[in-house]
Design a protein around this motif. Structure first.
Motif, PDB file in Angstrom:
ATOM      1  N   HIS A  54      15.343 -54.655  25.461  1.00  0.00           N
ATOM      2  CA  HIS A  54      14.633 -53.383  25.664  1.00  0.00           C
ATOM      3  C   HIS A  54      13.471 -53.586  26.625  1.00  0.00           C
ATOM      4  O   HIS A  54      12.646 -54.481  26.451  1.00  0.00           O
ATOM      5  CB  HIS A  54      14.108 -52.850  24.329  1.00  0.00           C
ATOM      6  CG  HIS A  54      13.245 -51.618  24.479  1.00  0.00           C
ATOM      7  ND1 HIS A  54      13.763 -50.388  24.830  1.00  0.00           N
ATOM      8  CD2 HIS A  54      11.901 -51.446  24.343  1.00  0.00           C
ATOM      9  CE1 HIS A  54      12.779 -49.501  24.891  1.00  0.00           C
ATOM     10  NE2 HIS A  54      11.641 -50.111  24.594  1.00  0.00           N
ATOM     11  N   CYS A  55      13.420 -52.749  27.668  1.00  0.00           N
ATOM     12  CA  CYS A  55      12.319 -52.776  28.639  1.00  0.00           C
ATOM     13  C   CYS A  55      11.296 -51.707  28.282  1.00  0.00           C
ATOM     14  O   CYS A  55      11.657 -50.535  28.115  1.00  0.00           O
ATOM     15  CB  CYS A  55      12.833 -52.503  30.051  1.00  0.00           C
ATOM     16  SG  CYS A  55      14.080 -53.660  30.634  1.00  0.00           S
ATOM     17  N   ASN A  56      10.033 -52.102  28.183  1.00  0.00           N
ATOM     18  CA  ASN A  56       8.963 -51.141  27.941  1.00  0.00           C
ATOM     19  C   ASN A  56       8.066 -51.111  29.171  1.00  0.00           C
ATOM     20  O   ASN A  56       7.295 -52.024  29.420  1.00  0.00           O
ATOM     21  CB  ASN A  56       8.144 -51.543  26.705  1.00  0.00           C
ATOM     22  CG  ASN A  56       7.096 -50.487  26.341  1.00  0.00           C
ATOM     23  OD1 ASN A  56       6.824 -49.569  27.120  1.00  0.00           O
ATOM     24  ND2 ASN A  56       6.502 -50.628  25.166  1.00  0.00           N
ATOM     25  N   PHE A  57       8.188 -50.017  29.951  1.00  0.00           N
ATOM     26  CA  PHE A  57       7.391 -49.870  31.161  1.00  0.00           C
ATOM     27  C   PHE A  57       6.053 -49.169  30.905  1.00  0.00           C
ATOM     28  O   PHE A  57       5.249 -49.013  31.815  1.00  0.00           O
ATOM     29  CB  PHE A  57       8.187 -49.100  32.219  1.00  0.00           C
ATOM     30  CG  PHE A  57       9.414 -49.832  32.686  1.00  0.00           C
ATOM     31  CD1 PHE A  57       9.303 -50.995  33.419  1.00  0.00           C
ATOM     32  CD2 PHE A  57      10.688 -49.382  32.365  1.00  0.00           C
ATOM     33  CE1 PHE A  57      10.431 -51.687  33.851  1.00  0.00           C
ATOM     34  CE2 PHE A  57      11.823 -50.067  32.776  1.00  0.00           C
ATOM     35  CZ  PHE A  57      11.689 -51.221  33.524  1.00  0.00           C
ATOM     36  N   LYS A 109       4.354 -52.073  47.232  1.00  0.00           N
ATOM     37  CA  LYS A 109       4.498 -50.812  47.970  1.00  0.00           C
ATOM     38  C   LYS A 109       5.872 -50.171  47.739  1.00  0.00           C
ATOM     39  O   LYS A 109       6.568 -49.772  48.668  1.00  0.00           O
ATOM     40  CB  LYS A 109       4.267 -51.032  49.472  1.00  0.00           C
ATOM     41  CG  LYS A 109       2.856 -51.487  49.818  1.00  0.00           C
ATOM     42  CD  LYS A 109       2.680 -51.632  51.318  1.00  0.00           C
ATOM     43  CE  LYS A 109       1.249 -51.920  51.711  1.00  0.00           C
ATOM     44  NZ  LYS A 109       0.711 -53.157  51.213  1.00  0.00           N
ATOM     45  N   LEU A 110       6.255 -50.078  46.458  1.00  0.00           N
ATOM     46  CA  LEU A 110       7.521 -49.475  46.064  1.00  0.00           C
ATOM     47  C   LEU A 110       7.265 -48.302  45.129  1.00  0.00           C
ATOM     48  O   LEU A 110       6.231 -48.225  44.473  1.00  0.00           O
ATOM     49  CB  LEU A 110       8.394 -50.507  45.343  1.00  0.00           C
ATOM     50  CG  LEU A 110       8.883 -51.708  46.161  1.00  0.00           C
ATOM     51  CD1 LEU A 110       9.530 -52.739  45.243  1.00  0.00           C
ATOM     52  CD2 LEU A 110       9.881 -51.270  47.224  1.00  0.00           C
ATOM     53  N   SER A 111       8.235 -47.388  45.062  1.00  0.00           N
ATOM     54  CA  SER A 111       8.138 -46.279  44.118  1.00  0.00           C
ATOM     55  C   SER A 111       8.234 -46.812  42.687  1.00  0.00           C
ATOM     56  O   SER A 111       8.688 -47.940  42.455  1.00  0.00           O
ATOM     57  CB  SER A 111       9.258 -45.264  44.360  1.00  0.00           C
ATOM     58  OG  SER A 111      10.521 -45.853  44.031  1.00  0.00           O
ATOM     59  N   ILE A 112       7.813 -45.991  41.736  1.00  0.00           N
ATOM     60  CA  ILE A 112       7.889 -46.368  40.317  1.00  0.00           C
ATOM     61  C   ILE A 112       9.343 -46.639  39.926  1.00  0.00           C
ATOM     62  O   ILE A 112       9.647 -47.632  39.262  1.00  0.00           O
ATOM     63  CB  ILE A 112       7.299 -45.264  39.420  1.00  0.00           C
ATOM     64  CG1 ILE A 112       5.798 -45.088  39.699  1.00  0.00           C
ATOM     65  CG2 ILE A 112       7.534 -45.585  37.952  1.00  0.00           C
ATOM     66  CD1 ILE A 112       4.952 -46.283  39.349  1.00  0.00           C
ATOM     67  N   LYS A 169      13.918 -53.021  39.997  1.00  0.00           N
ATOM     68  CA  LYS A 169      13.820 -54.424  40.387  1.00  0.00           C
ATOM     69  C   LYS A 169      13.373 -55.299  39.217  1.00  0.00           C
ATOM     70  O   LYS A 169      13.922 -56.370  38.975  1.00  0.00           O
ATOM     71  CB  LYS A 169      12.846 -54.571  41.563  1.00  0.00           C
ATOM     72  CG  LYS A 169      13.434 -54.148  42.901  1.00  0.00           C
ATOM     73  CD  LYS A 169      12.469 -54.437  44.038  1.00  0.00           C
ATOM     74  CE  LYS A 169      13.109 -54.152  45.386  1.00  0.00           C
ATOM     75  NZ  LYS A 169      14.194 -55.073  45.725  1.00  0.00           N
ATOM     76  N   LEU A 170      12.367 -54.842  38.474  1.00  0.00           N
ATOM     77  CA  LEU A 170      11.858 -55.617  37.347  1.00  0.00           C
ATOM     78  C   LEU A 170      12.911 -55.752  36.250  1.00  0.00           C
ATOM     79  O   LEU A 170      13.067 -56.815  35.646  1.00  0.00           O
ATOM     80  CB  LEU A 170      10.596 -54.953  36.788  1.00  0.00           C
ATOM     81  CG  LEU A 170       9.340 -55.071  37.658  1.00  0.00           C
ATOM     82  CD1 LEU A 170       8.237 -54.162  37.131  1.00  0.00           C
ATOM     83  CD2 LEU A 170       8.856 -56.512  37.714  1.00  0.00           C
ATOM     84  N   ARG A 171      13.610 -54.656  35.988  1.00  0.00           N
ATOM     85  CA  ARG A 171      14.623 -54.648  34.925  1.00  0.00           C
ATOM     86  C   ARG A 171      15.738 -55.643  35.220  1.00  0.00           C
ATOM     87  O   ARG A 171      16.079 -56.477  34.379  1.00  0.00           O
ATOM     88  CB  ARG A 171      15.192 -53.231  34.786  1.00  0.00           C
ATOM     89  CG  ARG A 171      16.222 -53.065  33.672  1.00  0.00           C
ATOM     90  CD  ARG A 171      16.492 -51.600  33.393  1.00  0.00           C
ATOM     91  NE  ARG A 171      17.058 -50.893  34.530  1.00  0.00           N
ATOM     92  CZ  ARG A 171      16.456 -49.894  35.160  1.00  0.00           C
ATOM     93  NH1 ARG A 171      15.253 -49.484  34.796  1.00  0.00           N
ATOM     94  NH2 ARG A 171      17.045 -49.293  36.193  1.00  0.00           N
TER      95      ARG A 171
END
Length: 455
Positions: free
Chosen positions: A60-63, A103-106, A112-114
């Motif tokens: 599970h990813c928590n942003f 400098k990337l969108s949310i 990318k992080l996921r």
């Protein structure tokens, strides 16, 4: 039986197809957000896990983008895992900091992080697959997003069913089929309030499609499935052609580290569409700039976020930035000549000879370079070249700029950055690769000799 209806039997038949190739005793991690799609995917895998003897875990990813809602999503997942006795991996991300830094969108930052985290989980836990809850509607929305932004056939394919160890087993099922399955099986899930915000392009496309009349809606999905199948077949033909072209243009290709050396004269014969296909995945989409590089002087380069494309005489060299930067501007201090336990970028050994030796005889036995030991001052340094470096090449008259020496010896930009230089304590160059500096040569007055073995 209607294969478009989502149930356990159709789900099993789907994941056993060659495109997913899930086998008995596979270890699978389910990416679970807590929303409808991922909770249905989890429910289905748990239902069939005994049949296929699958080992199931959850990620599970928590942003933390929706504050309290994000925290509640995480707690909901923890509770589900506790009740089902499933191992749960949870990762919190500082997505705003990452987005600002790169400098990337949310949305792009989250993606990318996921996937970067999923790759780490796969390696650390030896998963056969990480399963995501994307479905047919998601693929359709991606199709239109890419179409609006401009894309080729690959972009029109939407979200891939499988990408190495990332799989999407619900790919062939519609959102309404997933919702119906959730209602029938009384699956509890969390609502994401951001899914209704039409400031996001994906949500706006979703809203437009949902407003179709029932007859158009049915025909639309049926036609889309057919079109995607045709596009997959056509893309397969193109990929096969690209594979053949890559074999023809490649001089050398290694994976660890990634280095791809390409014949320039072969590239010049290719049309723009093939050049785009070859280099787009590495972040190079400006075909005009790529073509200019064909005729540029050695050392000229193009740089993307992750790669650089370097002109070297009659070839192009593609290399990852992180590999290239391993060599650039690095300095290693050698405090004493016993380097056995020092972490150095090359293998190097020093041997002191207290009296004159038969140098010619020693050279025939092993590759040793000999210098006047009394001219050596500690600490020594190992580094790559710097602008303005000068040395006095052995058996040559006078000094020479290292940049000119490299150019005369036809070293590529990559080879320059990989050539280590041994520097004396007074900052004079002792050794460039395997070429000695004249100031350290052995003379008739030399009393003590230092032998250097490097590779």
């Amino acid at each position: 039986m209607n294969m478009s209806i989502l149930n356990e039997i159709n789900f099993v038949n789907n994941i056993l197809k060659e495109e997913f190739d899930i086998k008995k005793n596979n270890k699978i991690c389910i990416a679970v957000s807590g929303g409808l799609d991922s909770m249905v995917l989890l429910h289905l895998f748990l239902k069939i896990s005994n049949i296929l003897s699958l080992s199931i875990e959850i990620a599970h990813c928590n942003f933390s983008l929706r504050q309290l809602e994000s925290h509640q999503d995480e707690q909901f997942i923890k509770d589900v895992c506790y009740k089902q006795d499933i191992l749960c991996h949870i990762k919190k991300f500082n997505i705003l900091e990452y987005s600002h830094k790169h400098k990337l969108s949310i949305q792009m930052s989250a993606r990318k992080l996921r996937y970067k985290w999923f790759d780490k989980l796969i390696k650390a836990n030896d998963y056969d697959y990480v399963a995501l809850g994307h479905h047919l509607n998601d693929s359709i929305e991606t199709f239109f997003i890419n179409l609006i932004r401009g894309t080729g056939i690959k972009g029109l394919l939407g979200i891939p069913k499988k990408n190495r160890k990332i799989i999407r087993p619900l790919y062939s099922f519609k959102k309404e089929e997933i919702l119906n399955y959730a209602k029938k099986n009384k699956i509890i899930f969390r609502y994401d309030s951001s899914n209704t915000n039409i400031k996001y392009l994906r949500n706006e496309i979703r809203f437009i499609i949902s407003s179709f009349s029932p007859s158009i809606y049915y025909s639309f999905y049926k036609g889309f499935k057919k079109s995607i199948n045709f596009l997959y077949q056509e893309n397969s033909l193109i990929e096969n052609k690209i594979y053949e072209i890559k074999k023809e243009i490649t001089l050398v290709q290694t994976q660890d580290p990634f280095i791809w050396k390409i014949k320039c004269n072969k590239l010049q014969q290719l049309s723009s569409i093939y050049l785009f296909k070859l280099f787009f995945q590495y972040g190079f989409s400006n075909i005009k700039n790529i073509k200019k590089l064909f005729y540029a002087q050695s050392g000229k380069q193009l740089i993307s976020n992750q790669y650089r494309l370097i002109k070297n005489r009659e070839e192009l060299i593609l290399i990852e930035n992180q590999i290239f930067n391993l060599f650039k501007h690095k300095t290693y201090i050698i405090t004493n000549l016993n380097v056995k336990n020092m972490l150095l970028p090359i293998s190097i050994q020093f041997i002191i000879y207290a009296k004159k030796i038969n140098i010619e005889k020693m050279i025939t036995r092993q590759k040793i370079l000999f210098i006047d030991f009394e001219k050596v001052q500690l600490p020594l340094k190992l580094r790559t070249w710097r602008k303005g470096d000068i040395f006095y090449p052995l058996n040559m008259t006078g000094k020479k700029k290292l940049s000119k020496y490299y150019k005369d010896n036809k070293l590529s930009l990559l080879e320059k950055e990989k050539t280590w230089i041994l520097i004396n304590g007074n900052d004079n160059i002792i050794l460039v690769g395997n070429r000695l500096d004249n100031r350290f040569k052995i003379t008739s007055t030399t009393k003590t000799i230092l032998g250097i073995i490097s590779s």
